[in-house]
Design an enzyme around this catalytic site. Structure first.
Site, PDB file in Angstrom:
ATOM      1  N   GLY A  42       0.808  -1.218   0.000  1.00  0.00           N
ATOM      2  CA  GLY A  42       0.000   0.000   0.000  1.00  0.00           C
ATOM      3  C   GLY A  42       0.837   1.262   0.000  1.00  0.00           C
ATOM      4  N   CYS A  43       1.906   1.261   0.777  1.00  0.00           N
ATOM      5  CA  CYS A  43       2.767   2.441   0.880  1.00  0.00           C
ATOM      6  C   CYS A  43       3.533   2.685  -0.418  1.00  0.00           C
ATOM      7  CB  CYS A  43       3.731   2.295   2.056  1.00  0.00           C
ATOM      8  SG  CYS A  43       2.849   2.154   3.636  1.00  0.00           S
TER       9      CYS A  43
END
Length: 151
Positions: A42-43
């Site tokens: 996600g990051c």
């Protein structure tokens, strides 16, 4: 916890590009996005999305900075691995994430732990929060911040 309309405290962030930004007087619009950890799915996607729009933010006179509690050395590897176009700041001591209220208790599989909440703050040149996004979902978020910044 800092919210919309609040003045950001006098905090400085050293950036991966060798510059420093004064969060209480960034000199132009600043999109400060908090993320949990370098090189996680996600990051990585969020950093790539902001990188993809970095030119458009710059054309609009805005700066984008990603911030996590990872050390700068880890940020440097993350930037190189994905050719990121936005600078990252390290908040290893936690002063910035504590001030913004993004270091929160999380829960996974019944286990409670402290971690970084995914959040973004659009800060005006005068250091006031123009817009705050808490508990951010990554898809479409960078474009939403750009749109809000353009007014």
């Amino acid at each position: 916890m800092i919210g919309e309309g609040d003045k950001v405290p006098a905090l400085k962030a050293a950036l991966s590009d060798g510059t420093t930004v004064d969060l209480d007087s960034p000199g132009g619009p600043l999109a400060l996005y908090f993320y949990p950890k370098d090189d996680t799915s996600g990051c990585t996607k969020e950093a790539q999305d902001f990188s993809e729009l970095a030119g458009e933010f710059a054309d609009a006179g805005a700066k984008v900075v990603g911030i996590s509690r990872d050390p700068m050395k880890k940020h440097d590897k993350f930037i190189a691995k994905y050719d990121l176009k936005v600078p990252l700041a390290s908040d290893e001591e936690g002063a910035i994430s504590d001030a913004f209220g993004t270091w929160v208790e999380k829960s996974m599989y019944g286990r409670k732990y402290m971690g970084m909440e995914r959040a973004t703050y659009l800060i005006g040149a005068d250091g006031r929060v123009l817009k705050a996004w808490r508990k951010v979902k990554v898809p479409g978020h960078a474009a939403e911040v750009l749109q809000a910044m353009r007014g």
